[in-house]
Motif scaffolding. Sequence first.
Motif, short mmCIF file in Angstrom:
data_model
loop_
_atom_site.label_atom_id
_atom_site.label_comp_id
_atom_site.label_asym_id
_atom_site.label_seq_id
_atom_site.Cartn_x
_atom_site.Cartn_y
_atom_site.Cartn_z
N SER A 142 0.84 -1.20 0.00
CA SER A 142 0.00 0.00 0.00
C SER A 142 0.87 1.24 0.00
CB SER A 142 -0.93 0.02 1.22
OG SER A 142 -0.21 0.26 2.41
N GLU A 143 0.39 2.28 -0.67
CA GLU A 143 1.14 3.53 -0.72
C GLU A 143 0.17 4.69 -0.94
OE1 GLU A 143 4.75 5.80 -3.16
OE2 GLU A 143 4.14 3.77 -3.72
N ARG A 147 2.53 4.32 4.06
CA ARG A 147 1.60 3.21 3.99
C ARG A 147 0.26 3.63 4.59
NH1 ARG A 147 3.52 -1.71 2.90
NH2 ARG A 147 1.81 -2.71 4.05
N TYR A 175 2.19 -2.75 11.48
CA TYR A 175 1.49 -1.72 10.72
C TYR A 175 1.46 -0.44 11.52
CZ TYR A 175 -2.14 -3.83 13.65
OH TYR A 175 -2.85 -4.36 14.70
N GLU A 205 2.45 -5.58 5.69
CA GLU A 205 2.88 -6.19 4.44
C GLU A 205 2.56 -7.68 4.40
OE1 GLU A 205 7.01 -5.33 4.00
OE2 GLU A 205 6.67 -3.27 3.35
#
Length: 779
Positions: free
Chosen positions: A644-645, A664, A701, A670
């Motif tokens: 994710s970005e 993120r 996260y 991840e």
Amino acid sequence: MRKPTYAVSTLISSLLMFASPLAYAQELAEADQNDATAARKLDTVIVTAERREAALQDVPIAVQAFDEDALETAGVTDTMSLPMLLPSLIMTDSTAFVIPYIRGAGSSVIGNGIYSSVATYVDGVYIARQTSGAFDLDNVQSVQVLSGPQGALYGRNATAGAIVVTTKAPSPDEPLEGRVSGSYGNYDRIDASARISGPISDALAFSLNGSINQRDGFIENLNPSGFGQHQDDLDSVDSFSVGGALTFRPNDDLSVVLRASRFESDDRGSCCYQPVGLEVFPGLIPGLNSNETAIAALATALLGTPVVGVNATFGNTLGQTYDPLSNARDNGTFNIDLPGGTGYFIRQDLASLTVDYDFGVFSGKSITSFGESEFNGSTSIFGEGPGLTVTTLLGATIPLSGSAGFTGAFPSSTKSQEFVLNSSESSPFVWTAGVYYFDEDGKTDLTGDFFGASLWSARNNYEVTSLAGYGQVTVPLSQTLSATGGLRYTTEEFRIDDRFDPSDLFSFPGIPNVGNLSQEDEQLTYLARLQYDNGPLLVYGGVSTGFKSGALNANNPIAGGAGPEKITSYEVGLKSDLLDNLRLNAAAFYYDYTNIQQNVIDSGSGATFLVNGGDAEIQGIDLELTYRPIEQFTLHASGTFLDSEVKTDAALASGSILPTKGKRTPGSPETSINVGGDWAIPFVTTGELTLNGNYIYNSGYFFDAENRIGTAGAEEGSFSLVNLNLSYTFPNENIRLSVWGNNVFDEAYYRTGVVAAGFALINIAAPPAQYGATLTIDF
């Protein structure tokens, strides 16, 4: 040539005599093999992910489902513990506001009048309040988690997915039955639940259920004796729930179910923040760490003179903090039912009426609901100990007592009505159509509490209304190929009536009354999908969209609101029964996620700045494997792998920029993996001894959009959990005794956190090792 009549007949007779037991033995061997194969065959799981009952492997969407036995065996007792079974699901809770993420999608916004990006439904009723998202699963038939935007059938605020809970409904066809369960564990944990159901007449049945949950706090309160509000440990539990249902079924075509329930919680859970990243120097005031910088900024605003030094004591060990808050109740600004210091009270009442009728050519369902909720909460955010002083620019040293935080009372009432029509089994097309109406009326009373003072920061009434119409149809293109399309049109309005009084001596200076505010949004969301199904193999692919309505900020109306959050998902997947005892499901997805709603909390006033954050891209893979090599053992393995970005920075209402580009998305590890198994231990000759184990790995996260706080404190960090359950079912199958342990190796990590006042980094520790025993009796 002599005919071999006698010799041949004798030989044939002898062979037949010898072959008969061989043939019989072969028949027995084949029967045993068939029985063994049947015993190893995986169970068929029924889900309602598309608003009708269907086998899990026949539904072309990513959904995981668990029945009561699976939840109980894995030690899942409430919604907050669901991630123990689902690597794609992250559940965080901040000051009792529940924030779920599925596949890294979800908004970190909390506050009054704010809704989650993961929609939660109980018996078809949308649970609006975030403070009602954590509840016990003591009377549950199944829990289903739907991944990805549910833009057609579960469309309201379901950009990330949906959690669908179905409770047990009584049936006139079933005998009187019940269950009593009790648990005791460390931290003086006591759980007890009971339910009973049975027929009243040939057409009427009833059920009653209830539970209590109590536990001492996980977080050590460092307040010394005689200082602060209390010395109670934090993150405790003290809750109960009661419920009941009546089913009226006069014939096979009509079913009417009336349900009512209450859940109450009155404890110090989910508010027990501790400072993290105390070695971080953000640079605003040289020589001060992040929390000291926030204290200095707040003290500067209160004293009217620059503060350049702070002398504060913090608890540096995970699972320890100070709780010296002097909250609104203690200062007499307004009276809500709370203990001193951090704590909250929640009450959720819900009543629903579900009517099902089979018209023959189609079936219809009506779901009517009414709800009342109350939330009173108070929390401290700095977590500093006694002896706090600040030094001004002129060199004066000023002592400050207490701490900074906020106190709020957020009552609300909801009502909803939904009508759903479903095609019959004889229809050439499989279709669903419906209309949905929702209304919530709420009230905000919020104070900022800081260093011995409590001042109003927000007082208003708000109302949210939503109306939607939707439909979905699946058209067969051949015996194995079909196409599905769905549409949902939603219109929503958010209104605020500000009753803040700037002239009140207890009001925060400089906050105006903004009068009446209104925001309207409308959106058409859609689903388009192709699916190939030849029985053991289902392959699907398509695009779906989701929409989370825009919102005004009831916690800080002057700061404006946020526009709608939107998502477009592209997904391909397969569901396969490779063998009767081997199942493999997989899905690959790509999300285009725009206008993600985010918030920034101001510690002084308790106000929440609600903004649309940056756009993001999320892509990943879900994998699930179930294998039963022998009748006594079943292996489960699943994993979610994410990339994710965030593609843009977020702009605040003040004009400043929140640096989110390249970060993120919150709640997006991840790698997350779950491996578990159920083993019926074979050497037990009477009763059944079963061992269940689950290993959970998470790469870590972040909790915030700027990636400043995460599962390792001021950063993300991996953690691994092991949960074990050993249970013995007595020969009569009515009594089961279990001993269990969760996080048995006492892995230390944080479960949630926020950035307060722009600088203060505060997190809540995850539960430590827990163990205990449970006795369950069925009758």
